[in-house]
Design an enzyme around this catalytic site. Structure first.
Site, PDB file in Angstrom:
ATOM      1  N   SER A 115      -5.362   6.563  -6.111  1.00  0.00           N
ATOM      2  CA  SER A 115      -4.598   7.023  -6.389  1.00  0.00           C
ATOM      3  C   SER A 115      -3.867   5.887  -7.367  1.00  0.00           C
ATOM      4  O   SER A 115      -4.632   5.424  -8.017  1.00  0.00           O
ATOM      5  CB  SER A 115      -3.831   6.437  -5.330  1.00  0.00           C
ATOM      6  OG  SER A 115      -3.871   4.772  -4.738  1.00  0.00           O
ATOM      7  N   LYS A 116      -2.410   6.217  -7.600  1.00  0.00           N
ATOM      8  CA  LYS A 116      -1.779   5.705  -8.773  1.00  0.00           C
ATOM      9  C   LYS A 116      -2.588   3.919  -9.135  1.00  0.00           C
ATOM     10  O   LYS A 116      -2.225   3.269  -9.771  1.00  0.00           O
ATOM     11  CB  LYS A 116      -0.393   5.650  -8.824  1.00  0.00           C
ATOM     12  CG  LYS A 116       0.009   7.001  -9.719  1.00  0.00           C
ATOM     13  CD  LYS A 116       1.321   6.583 -10.431  1.00  0.00           C
ATOM     14  CE  LYS A 116       1.802   7.882 -11.359  1.00  0.00           C
ATOM     15  NZ  LYS A 116       3.456   7.507 -11.726  1.00  0.00           N
ATOM     16  N   ARG A 117      -1.922   3.145  -7.659  1.00  0.00           N
ATOM     17  CA  ARG A 117      -2.689   1.754  -7.815  1.00  0.00           C
ATOM     18  C   ARG A 117      -4.245   1.592  -8.365  1.00  0.00           C
ATOM     19  O   ARG A 117      -4.146   0.650  -9.310  1.00  0.00           O
ATOM     20  CB  ARG A 117      -2.942   1.431  -6.331  1.00  0.00           C
ATOM     21  CG  ARG A 117      -1.427   2.186  -5.515  1.00  0.00           C
ATOM     22  CD  ARG A 117      -0.901   0.556  -4.221  1.00  0.00           C
ATOM     23  NE  ARG A 117       0.316   1.315  -3.754  1.00  0.00           N
ATOM     24  CZ  ARG A 117       1.643   1.219  -4.836  1.00  0.00           C
ATOM     25  NH1 ARG A 117       1.578   1.281  -5.648  1.00  0.00           N
ATOM     26  NH2 ARG A 117       2.550   1.984  -4.340  1.00  0.00           N
TER      27      ARG A 117
END
Length: 485
Positions: free
Chosen positions: A256-258
């Site tokens: 994910s973007k994290r």
RNA sequence: GGCCCCGUCGUCUAGCGGCCUAGGACUCUGGCUUCUCAAGCCAGCUACGAGGGUUCGAAUCCCUUCGGGGCUACCA
């Protein structure tokens, strides 16, 4: 004779294509190319509420940018088109009607609300939530009653008793008991098809021989096989399934973007080369078997086999991607490097793109090629050559204003001014003779001061080459200016 | 919860019964080189989730267990 190898990549563009999508596309493409088969690109846009034209266009663009060329699909066409599911609605409607006529499927009048309530009850009773078969055998009277209420009907596939077993090319034999595969919906209440119908129909109609896709679809395979059966497809015409392991994020779960960016568009903007992305991604879940890790697209098509694909998930590691990207950048010819770097220089507004600027960039690229890991670093490394309002970086200021530095700069100016030939050799010779030999300074100290004065930073490309590129007058001006600080 | 998949260094992987005192790559640490930063070279750290079997012999085969993930939609 063995049937033609036909591999499809069939994303549902509900957003920008991400790392996982592309890893799948890459394997699909590599397998098709390896076997001399066809690579088919199909757009699964049956979910009209989530798929947009922009995302579809972006998907084509991303595949093209990566060099994953397709033999059949949007824009190129092909004998089994159209390749956008939204343009094949009549095909799905015909099959759904056939299933209904055959008794393989039935109309279900349950509403979403009712279904959710019943699932909730099942969960509460600790039962497996799933369709309970309520509309399986409706009498004509019951149907008439539901119609009178104005209810819409979905078309639901009847899962017979028994089980489905198939051989996954990566995981071996996989088996599902039908009691854990509830009757599933093929057509929505509004008459539009669902993935469950479209994917199976298209794979058969498009004569797809191999379905290599993410392992999240593993448990939907028995449903596809059920549709093949209803279609009357012979066993030997079923595609071969191969479920690819996931690409996960740095820490725990899904990418994910994290933990690193997911969108391939982001990597493009961040200065990654398509070949680096492909090289890195192909190593996630596959290996050539020997210790080779630097793999070109051509080598990939020669080496790729499904047998060598792993079954366990891989974690995405930005550091390794960067290392590979650095390797790929270093392997570029100067002209190639220039082509890739120019857009970054212009976008960063370091240059506007005049012939003169381009020529200077080109002559400067060799000295930065082994120093960067992303193309996006080029502007920062070369901006000292183009700065109109040159200034020493704040962090480095104190290192040129002390007395020792002033001496170095004064001496440098005196030695450099009379030079008639301005090349990195002559500059180095002059500076070494005066600063190192005569003043007895340590090279890193002496050249450090000059570096800050000329490039504005403690970190720069090689000093003498940088000064040569900058030119004599600008170099001397900057040294004088530093002296005045 | 149920079903399904997966389990070798921190990470990606090689390994498919003896060649493994487990190899390579990235990261990290130290060193060499050196005008900074890189690049390059050398060295080092660190792994078969656990427990049972099978076998002369297991990272490799079987079972159990633990852990991770996916699915369980009128998403795909």
């Amino acid at each position: 004779m063995a049937r033609e190898i036909r591999v499809r990549f069939a994303p549902s563009p509900t957003g920008d294509l991400h790392v996982g999508n592309i890893r799948t596309a890459l394997f699909d493409w590599a397998y098709a190319r390896h076997t001399g088969g066809k690579f088919i690109f199909r757009i699964e846009d049956t979910d009209t509420t989530r798929v947009t034209d922009e995302y579809i266009a972006a998907a084509l663009d991303t595949l093209r940018w990566l060099g994953l060329d397709w033999d059949e699909g949007p824009e190129v066409g092909g004998p089994y088109g159209p390749y956008l599911q939204s343009q094949r609605l009549d095909i799905y409607a015909d099959w759904a009607q056939k299933f209904l006529d055959q008794g393989d499927a039935y109309h279900c009048y349950c509403t979403s609300v009712e279904l959710e309530e019943r699932r909730e009850a099942q969960r509460a009773a600790n039962e497996a939530p799933g369709y309970d078969g309520q509309c399986r055998d409706l009498s004509p009277e019951q149907v008439a009653a539901f119609r009178a209420e104005g209810r819409d009907a979905v078309v639901r596939m009847r899962m017979p008793d028994g089980s489905t077993t198939f051989v996954d090319a990566i995981r071996g034999e996989v088996s599902f008991e039908h009691k854990f595969v509830p009757d599933f919906v093929l057509v929505r209440g509004d008459g539009s098809p669902l993935y469950t119908l479209a994917v199976a129909v298209d794979d058969i109609m498009m004569k797809v021989s191999h379905v290599l896709r993410g392992e999240d679809l593993l448990s939907s395979t028995p449903r596809q096989i059920r549709v093949y059966q209803a279609m009357g497809v012979a066993l030997e015409d079923y595609p071969i399934f191969a479920h690819l392991p996931f690409v996960m994020g740095q820490d725990n779960a899904k990418l994910s973007k994290r933990n690193g960016e997911v969108s391939i568009a982001w990597y493009r903007d961040a200065g990654f080369l398509p070949e680096a992305i492909c090289n890195y991604l192909v190593l996630l879940g596959w290996s050539p078997g020997d210790d080779r890790e630097n793999i070109t697209m051509k080598e990939l098509t020669e080496l790729f086999t499904v047998e060598r694909v792993n079954s366990s998930p891989a974690r995405f590691d930005m550091k390794k991607l960067e290392a590979i990207n650095g390797d790929k950048i270093r392997a570029l010819t100067i002209d190639e490097f220039l082509t890739w770097a120019l857009p970054f220089m212009i976008r960063a507004q370091v240059i506007t793109g005049t012939d003169e600027q381009i020529a200077l960039v080109k002559s400067a690229l060799p000295i930065i090629q082994e120093r960067i890991t992303r193309l996006s670093e080029v502007p920062a490394m070369l901006k000292f050559l183009f700065a109109t309002n040159f200034a020493v970086e704040a962090d480095s200021l104190s290192k040129v204003t002390d007395a020792a530095s002033k001496d170095v700069l004064k001496r440098s100016l005196a030695e450099l001014t009379p030079l008639t030939q301005w090349t990195h050799d002559t500059i180095e010779a002059a500076l070494r003779a005066s600063l190192i030999e005569e003043l007895g300074l340590k090279p890193r100290i002496a050249f450090g001061s000059v570096r800050i004065a000329v490039t504005g930073s403690t970190v720069s490309p090689p000093l003498f080459e940088s000064m040569e590129l900058l030119g004599k007058s600008a170099s001397l001006e900057r040294i004088s200016a530093a002296l005045a600080l």
